[in-house]
Design a protein around this motif. Structure first.
Motif, PDB file in Angstrom:
ATOM      1  N   MET A 150     -10.119   9.386  -7.161  1.00  0.00           N
ATOM      2  CA  MET A 150      -8.989   8.955  -6.327  1.00  0.00           C
ATOM      3  C   MET A 150      -9.463   8.727  -4.892  1.00  0.00           C
ATOM      4  N   ALA A 151      -8.965   7.646  -4.250  1.00  0.00           N
ATOM      5  CA  ALA A 151      -9.362   7.329  -2.885  1.00  0.00           C
ATOM      6  C   ALA A 151      -8.868   8.399  -1.923  1.00  0.00           C
ATOM      7  N   SER A 152      -9.663   8.651  -0.876  1.00  0.00           N
ATOM      8  CA  SER A 152      -9.277   9.645   0.120  1.00  0.00           C
ATOM      9  C   SER A 152      -8.169   9.096   1.009  1.00  0.00           C
ATOM     10  N   MET A 153      -7.523  10.020   1.756  1.00  0.00           N
ATOM     11  CA  MET A 153      -6.456   9.599   2.666  1.00  0.00           C
ATOM     12  C   MET A 153      -6.987   8.627   3.715  1.00  0.00           C
ATOM     13  N   ARG A 154      -8.213   8.859   4.176  1.00  0.00           N
ATOM     14  CA  ARG A 154      -8.796   7.996   5.195  1.00  0.00           C
ATOM     15  C   ARG A 154      -8.995   6.577   4.650  1.00  0.00           C
ATOM     16  N   ASP A 155      -9.503   6.454   3.406  1.00  0.00           N
ATOM     17  CA  ASP A 155      -9.709   5.138   2.803  1.00  0.00           C
ATOM     18  C   ASP A 155      -8.391   4.403   2.612  1.00  0.00           C
ATOM     19  N   ILE A 156      -7.367   5.127   2.140  1.00  0.00           N
ATOM     20  CA  ILE A 156      -6.056   4.510   1.931  1.00  0.00           C
ATOM     21  C   ILE A 156      -5.475   4.013   3.251  1.00  0.00           C
ATOM     22  N   LYS A 157      -5.621   4.828   4.281  1.00  0.00           N
ATOM     23  CA  LYS A 157      -5.080   4.471   5.593  1.00  0.00           C
ATOM     24  C   LYS A 157      -5.785   3.230   6.147  1.00  0.00           C
ATOM     25  N   ARG A 158      -7.115   3.179   5.999  1.00  0.00           N
ATOM     26  CA  ARG A 158      -7.866   2.018   6.471  1.00  0.00           C
ATOM     27  C   ARG A 158      -7.459   0.746   5.725  1.00  0.00           C
ATOM     28  N   ARG A 159      -7.317   0.857   4.424  1.00  0.00           N
ATOM     29  CA  ARG A 159      -6.956  -0.314   3.627  1.00  0.00           C
ATOM     30  C   ARG A 159      -5.542  -0.780   3.976  1.00  0.00           C
ATOM     31  N   ARG A 160      -4.634   0.163   4.161  1.00  0.00           N
ATOM     32  CA  ARG A 160      -3.263  -0.196   4.523  1.00  0.00           C
ATOM     33  C   ARG A 160      -3.225  -0.899   5.873  1.00  0.00           C
ATOM     34  N   SER A 161      -4.016  -0.415   6.810  1.00  0.00           N
ATOM     35  CA  SER A 161      -4.084  -1.034   8.137  1.00  0.00           C
ATOM     36  C   SER A 161      -4.659  -2.456   8.055  1.00  0.00           C
ATOM     37  N   SER A 162      -5.683  -2.627   7.201  1.00  0.00           N
ATOM     38  CA  SER A 162      -6.292  -3.951   7.035  1.00  0.00           C
ATOM     39  C   SER A 162      -5.297  -4.944   6.439  1.00  0.00           C
ATOM     40  N   SER A 201       3.452  -1.081   0.449  1.00  0.00           N
ATOM     41  CA  SER A 201       4.384  -0.084  -0.127  1.00  0.00           C
ATOM     42  C   SER A 201       3.667   0.819  -1.121  1.00  0.00           C
ATOM     43  N   LYS A 202       2.820   0.208  -1.984  1.00  0.00           N
ATOM     44  CA  LYS A 202       2.085   1.009  -2.971  1.00  0.00           C
ATOM     45  C   LYS A 202       1.084   1.943  -2.291  1.00  0.00           C
ATOM     46  N   LEU A 203       0.390   1.429  -1.270  1.00  0.00           N
ATOM     47  CA  LEU A 203      -0.586   2.256  -0.563  1.00  0.00           C
ATOM     48  C   LEU A 203       0.096   3.374   0.222  1.00  0.00           C
ATOM     49  N   THR A 204       1.272   3.085   0.770  1.00  0.00           N
ATOM     50  CA  THR A 204       2.026   4.125   1.473  1.00  0.00           C
ATOM     51  C   THR A 204       2.414   5.246   0.516  1.00  0.00           C
ATOM     52  N   LEU A 205       2.829   4.864  -0.693  1.00  0.00           N
ATOM     53  CA  LEU A 205       3.171   5.861  -1.704  1.00  0.00           C
ATOM     54  C   LEU A 205       1.943   6.686  -2.088  1.00  0.00           C
ATOM     55  N   GLN A 206       0.795   6.000  -2.276  1.00  0.00           N
ATOM     56  CA  GLN A 206      -0.443   6.730  -2.599  1.00  0.00           C
ATOM     57  C   GLN A 206      -0.832   7.680  -1.468  1.00  0.00           C
ATOM     58  N   TYR A 207      -0.694   7.199  -0.236  1.00  0.00           N
ATOM     59  CA  TYR A 207      -1.052   8.021   0.926  1.00  0.00           C
ATOM     60  C   TYR A 207      -0.178   9.268   0.997  1.00  0.00           C
ATOM     61  N   ASN A 208       1.135   9.086   0.780  1.00  0.00           N
ATOM     62  CA  ASN A 208       2.049  10.229   0.834  1.00  0.00           C
ATOM     63  C   ASN A 208       1.754  11.238  -0.271  1.00  0.00           C
ATOM     64  N   ARG A 209       1.405  10.728  -1.458  1.00  0.00           N
ATOM     65  CA  ARG A 209       1.066  11.631  -2.560  1.00  0.00           C
ATOM     66  C   ARG A 209      -0.224  12.398  -2.249  1.00  0.00           C
ATOM     67  N   ALA A 210      -1.216  11.659  -1.706  1.00  0.00           N
ATOM     68  CA  ALA A 210      -2.478  12.316  -1.355  1.00  0.00           C
ATOM     69  C   ALA A 210      -2.251  13.359  -0.258  1.00  0.00           C
ATOM     70  N   ARG A 211      -1.404  13.037   0.704  1.00  0.00           N
ATOM     71  CA  ARG A 211      -1.098  13.974   1.798  1.00  0.00           C
ATOM     72  C   ARG A 211      -0.357  15.195   1.266  1.00  0.00           C
ATOM     73  N   GLN A 212       0.599  14.936   0.374  1.00  0.00           N
ATOM     74  CA  GLN A 212       1.339  16.051  -0.219  1.00  0.00           C
ATOM     75  C   GLN A 212       0.414  16.946  -1.033  1.00  0.00           C
TER      76      GLN A 212
END
Length: 285
Positions: A1-13, A256-267
């Motif tokens: 599973m991608a890390s929170m940092r990777d998800i955040k970078r991809r979402r920003s891109s 939206s999908k990446l935000t959901l993944q990020y929130n799950r990873a954060r949780q």
């Protein structure tokens, strides 16, 4: 599973890309309004010009004229109208398919190119080119169509080419754009037109037929070419607007999908930390 940092970078891109596609959609929308109005104003004239010349020649009987008599050359001039830029969905590829998918033999086609995209792709496929007018498509005017018309008519009258075709995108409405391959010379006259001509009076020319056709045929050709340029520009902007709208919507879904993944990873990260704290506290007891 991608890390929170990777998800955040991809979402920003993706968010940055979305801003670009949204801006391009707005620009295309504004351009479309201008070019659409121009195409709709000119369409009735160019359609009527084509019908009138076809009907007139059907009533003219046999006339010996350099622009009307069949040429011996197997070469076929194709005026290819595409764009100078991409990111317009299937706009350019559809026009190219209209040429490559036709019954015309590749070795017989000579291109008169308007637009870099179609020109580059067909030259890579081995097609011949007579002349390049790519800059014309940026802001086509009637004089540009006259120049193209002069060149292809000169090649036809001298016997360098035996037929002249026009490949462009017909602007039907904002969302429907149809690629077309239209034969300009020799003018194709249907049997229905010939029969209708027989039932009516034949065409009389004043002055002589040859003199009249020296003026009428270039005007007919120029009008059709200019109409195709105007409709192609409108179609390009319409296609780009749709493509950028789809890209913006797709980016929104991905965010939206990446935000959901990020929130799950954060949780999951918070839950793990709490579990470790509780386990450590219990161990101390």
């Amino acid at each position: 599973m991608a890390s929170m940092r990777d998800i955040k970078r991809r979402r920003s891109s993706i968010a940055s890309t979305q801003q670009i596609t949204k801006a391009m959609k707005l620009v295309s929308t504004v351009k479309l309004q201008k070019t659409k109005a121009r195409a709709e104003r000119s369409k009735p004239y160019f359609d009527k010009m084509y019908d009138t010349v076809t009907s007139m020649l059907a009533k003219s009987g046999t006339i010996e004229h350099p622009y009307l008599k069949p040429q011996d050359s197997p070469k076929k001039a194709v005026i290819l109208i595409t764009s100078n830029r991409g990111l317009a969905g299937g706009y350019n590829s559809n026009v190219i398919k209209a040429v490559t998918g036709s019954k015309l033999d590749q070795k017989d086609i000579v291109l008169y190119s308007v637009g870099h995209k179609g020109r580059e792709q067909l030259l890579r496929k081995g097609y011949q080119e007579a002349k390049d007018y790519s800059e014309v498509i940026e802001n086509p005017v009637f004089q540009d169509a006259q120049e193209i018309c002069r060149d292809v008519l000169s090649a036809y009258a001298s016997g360098e080419v035996g037929e002249i075709y026009l490949a462009y995108t017909y602007f039907k409405n904002t969302v429907v754009h149809e690629p077309k391959l239209l034969k300009l010379l020799p003018v194709e006259i249907s049997e229905a037109d010939v029969e209708a001509a027989k039932a009516n009076m034949m065409m009389n020319f004043e002055p002589e037929a040859e003199e009249a056709l020296d003026v009428i045929i270039p005007k007919y050709m120029t009008s059709i070419i200019y109409g195709a340029l105007v409709e192609s520009v409108a179609s390009e902007n319409g296609a780009r607007m749709q493509a950028m709208d789809s890209a913006t919507s797709n980016a929104e879904e991905m965010i939206s999908k990446l935000t959901l993944q990020y929130n799950r990873a954060r949780q999951g990260s918070i839950t793990q930390e709490l579990t470790e704290i509780i386990a450590g506290a219990e161990a101390l007891e």
